[in-house]
Design an enzyme around this catalytic site. Structure first.
Site, PDB file in Angstrom:
ATOM      1  CG  LEU A  65      -1.897  -1.205   1.245  1.00 23.61           C
ATOM      2  CD1 LEU A  65      -2.416  -1.493   2.648  1.00 23.61           C
ATOM      3  CD2 LEU A  65      -3.050  -0.922   0.282  1.00 23.61           C
ATOM      4  N   PRO A  66       0.250   2.419  -0.328  1.00 26.20           N
ATOM      5  CG  PRO A  66      -1.066   3.908  -1.566  1.00 26.20           C
ATOM      6  CD  PRO A  66      -1.138   2.620  -0.806  1.00 26.20           C
ATOM      7  CB  THR A  96       8.157   2.172   1.638  1.00 27.85           C
ATOM      8  OG1 THR A  96       8.785   1.202   0.813  1.00 27.85           O
ATOM      9  CG2 THR A  96       9.215   3.008   2.333  1.00 27.85           C
ATOM     10  CE  LYS A 171      12.186   1.353   0.357  1.00 23.29           C
ATOM     11  NZ  LYS A 171      12.414   0.956  -0.993  1.00 23.29           N
ATOM     12  CE  LYS A 246       5.985   6.048   1.123  1.00 27.77           C
ATOM     13  NZ  LYS A 246       5.344   4.840   0.640  1.00 27.77           N
TER      14      LYS A 246
HETATM   15  P1  NAD Z   1       0.755   2.240  -6.246  1.00 26.46           P
HETATM   16  O1  NAD Z   1       0.163   3.539  -5.873  1.00 26.46           O
HETATM   17  O2  NAD Z   1       0.990   1.912  -7.683  1.00 26.46           O
HETATM   18  O3  NAD Z   1      -0.150   1.043  -5.632  1.00 26.46           O
HETATM   19  C1  NAD Z   1      -0.819   1.111  -4.400  1.00 26.46           C
HETATM   20  C2  NAD Z   1      -2.144   0.377  -4.568  1.00 26.46           C
HETATM   21  O4  NAD Z   1      -2.808   0.321  -3.307  1.00 26.46           O
HETATM   22  C3  NAD Z   1      -3.111   1.072  -5.553  1.00 26.46           C
HETATM   23  O5  NAD Z   1      -3.515   0.164  -6.547  1.00 26.46           O
HETATM   24  C4  NAD Z   1      -4.267   1.517  -4.662  1.00 26.46           C
HETATM   25  O6  NAD Z   1      -5.519   1.491  -5.324  1.00 26.46           O
HETATM   26  C5  NAD Z   1      -4.203   0.473  -3.553  1.00 26.46           C
HETATM   27  N1  NAD Z   1      -4.879   0.889  -2.321  1.00 26.46           N
HETATM   28  C6  NAD Z   1      -4.747   2.062  -1.646  1.00 26.46           C
HETATM   29  N2  NAD Z   1      -5.541   2.049  -0.552  1.00 26.46           N
HETATM   30  C7  NAD Z   1      -6.167   0.851  -0.530  1.00 26.46           C
HETATM   31  C8  NAD Z   1      -7.127   0.258   0.331  1.00 26.46           C
HETATM   32  N3  NAD Z   1      -7.593   0.890   1.408  1.00 26.46           N
HETATM   33  N4  NAD Z   1      -7.558  -0.984   0.027  1.00 26.46           N
HETATM   34  C9  NAD Z   1      -7.124  -1.637  -1.077  1.00 26.46           C
HETATM   35  N5  NAD Z   1      -6.213  -1.121  -1.934  1.00 26.46           N
HETATM   36  C10 NAD Z   1      -5.746   0.112  -1.663  1.00 26.46           C
HETATM   37  O7  NAD Z   1       2.122   2.151  -5.426  1.00 26.46           O
HETATM   38  P2  NAD Z   1       3.377   1.188  -5.724  1.00 26.46           P
HETATM   39  O8  NAD Z   1       4.332   1.864  -6.620  1.00 26.46           O
HETATM   40  O9  NAD Z   1       2.886  -0.175  -6.050  1.00 26.46           O
HETATM   41  O10 NAD Z   1       4.066   1.200  -4.273  1.00 26.46           O
HETATM   42  C11 NAD Z   1       3.515   0.474  -3.191  1.00 26.46           C
HETATM   43  C12 NAD Z   1       4.464   0.587  -2.012  1.00 26.46           C
HETATM   44  O11 NAD Z   1       5.744   0.071  -2.383  1.00 26.46           O
HETATM   45  C13 NAD Z   1       4.692   2.030  -1.534  1.00 26.46           C
HETATM   46  O12 NAD Z   1       4.748   2.027  -0.140  1.00 26.46           O
HETATM   47  C14 NAD Z   1       6.027   2.389  -2.161  1.00 26.46           C
HETATM   48  O13 NAD Z   1       6.721   3.372  -1.408  1.00 26.46           O
HETATM   49  C15 NAD Z   1       6.741   1.052  -2.120  1.00 26.46           C
HETATM   50  N6  NAD Z   1       7.807   0.892  -3.131  1.00 26.46           N
HETATM   51  C16 NAD Z   1       7.581   1.257  -4.426  1.00 26.46           C
HETATM   52  C17 NAD Z   1       8.602   1.097  -5.358  1.00 26.46           C
HETATM   53  C18 NAD Z   1       8.382   1.487  -6.817  1.00 26.46           C
HETATM   54  O14 NAD Z   1       9.371   1.542  -7.556  1.00 26.46           O
HETATM   55  N7  NAD Z   1       7.147   1.727  -7.257  1.00 26.46           N
HETATM   56  C19 NAD Z   1       9.833   0.558  -4.983  1.00 26.46           C
HETATM   57  C20 NAD Z   1      10.012   0.147  -3.661  1.00 26.46           C
HETATM   58  C21 NAD Z   1       8.991   0.332  -2.740  1.00 26.46           C
END
Ligand code: NAD
Length: 296
Positions: A65-66, A96, A171, A246
């Site tokens: 999740l975000p 994260t 992290k 972030k």
């Molecule tokens: P994203 O925004 O693409 O995906 C998050 C998903 O969570 C979305 O599809 C959203 O609809 C869903 N969501 C939000 N609230 C919700 C709820 N209450 N119930 C159900 N679903 C819900 O984000 P991402 O890029 O996939 O990143 C996710 C996590 O991973 C973050 O914490 C980010 O910091 C971490 N991260 C991302 C990357 C990257 O390169 N994208 C790398 C390492 C870590």
């Protein structure tokens, strides 16, 4: 075969859920976005109608999740995971988030009789799709050992960093260092160019000298020397500057509460905030080169 509820099928979650399903597990997919769920179904998951439908039959819950507020709500909020999970369910939060929220949610989970770890990742969207993520985990030995076989499917390197929240701590400390050496690398390439050295010449020297670092040799922010780097594709991400900002903010929050001095971490956060204010293109974090060389 294990039944797994997977909540949060965004850029990262979709690849991770796909790999769990491909390994033969029943993956019950839940997301606020119907499109995200539809993509997961195409990839071999089962669409869950709601939290109850996702979690009740599951032995394992994975979340991606975000931010901390989402994680607190998804687990502990009304209609949340804690309400529907069977006693002993294993919970793995791969998002994260801030260390304090991770410790709070895991504390509640343990109190309610669940096993839970924080397991944030590095490796990006490519690593999530390829199953080559690095996981940094916090929690008890028992919870970690239960989670390890599932993390091994989604990742290549899995570390147990200690108690609850220590995965998040690892992290954000790592990413604070990454932000700092990315900016330092940009400064060095920019100054080298202004002094009459082309990027390749400076790279050839510094990459085999004491300035060598990951930002230079794997992700060079100056176009040219590292073929696969975003600098050769107009800084298209990759790992966005917004994501780096972030993580730098999370590091500053943690530094404040731990009373740790992180002057360069603070300065890096300020520079990424400046970059974010100046750009609308969603550039990769190595695009901070444009802020440093005045082309943003
Ligand atoms: P994203 O925004 O693409 O995906 C998050 C998903 O969570 C979305 O599809 C959203 O609809 C869903 N969501 C939000 N609230 C919700 C709820 N209450 N119930 C159900 N679903 C819900 O984000 P991402 O890029 O996939 O990143 C996710 C996590 O991973 C973050 O914490 C980010 O910091 C971490 N991260 C991302 C990357 C990257 O390169 N994208 C790398 C390492 C870590």
């Amino acid at each position: 075969m294990t039944t797994i509820a997977f909540i949060g099928l965004g850029n990262m979650g979709i690849g991770m859920a796909t790999n769990l399903a491909a390994a033969g597990h029943e993956v019950r997919a839940l997301d606020l976005s119907a499109e995200a769920v539809a993509r997961a179904v195409e990839a071999g998951c089962i669409a869950a109608k709601n939290a109850k439908d996702a979690v009740e039959p599951a032995e394992v819950v994975v979340t991606m999740l975000p931010a901390g507020a989402h994680v607190k709500m998804v687990y502990g909020g009304e209609d949340g995971v804690f309400e529907y999970a069977a006693k002993g369910t294993l919970m793995i939060d791969c998002s994260t988030i801030d260390v304090a929220s991770a410790r709070k949610v895991i504390g509640s989970a343990v109190h309610k009789g669940f096993d839970m770890i924080d397991a944030p990742v590095s490796g990006g969207v490519g690593g999530a799709a390829a199953g080559t993520l690095t996981f940094m985990c916090g929690g008890t030995d028992g919870a970690y050992n239960r989670a390890k076989p599932f993390l091994d499917i989604m990742g290549k390197n899995v570390f147990h960093a200690g108690d609850a929240g220590n995965g998040q701590a690892a992290k954000i400390c790592n990413n604070m260092l990454l932000g700092i050496h990315m900016i330092g690398t940009c400064e060095a390439f920019n100054l080298a160019e202004k002094l009459g050295l082309d990027a390749q010449t400076f790279y050839d020297i510094s990459s085999t000298a004491s300035g060598q670092n990951w930002s230079m040799t794997s992700y060079c922010p100056a176009p040219g020397p590292v073929e696969s780097a975003p600098s050769n594709r107009d800084y298209q991400p990759g790992f966005t500057a917004a994501m780096m900002l972030k993580d730098l903010r999370l590091a500053q929050d943690a530094a404040k509460s731990a009373k740790a001095e992180t002057p360069l971490g603070k300065h890096s956060q300020d520079l990424y905030a400046q970059m974010e204010a100046a750009q609308k293109d969603g550039l990769d974090f190595s695009g901070i080169m444009k802020l440093i060389n005045g082309s943003l």
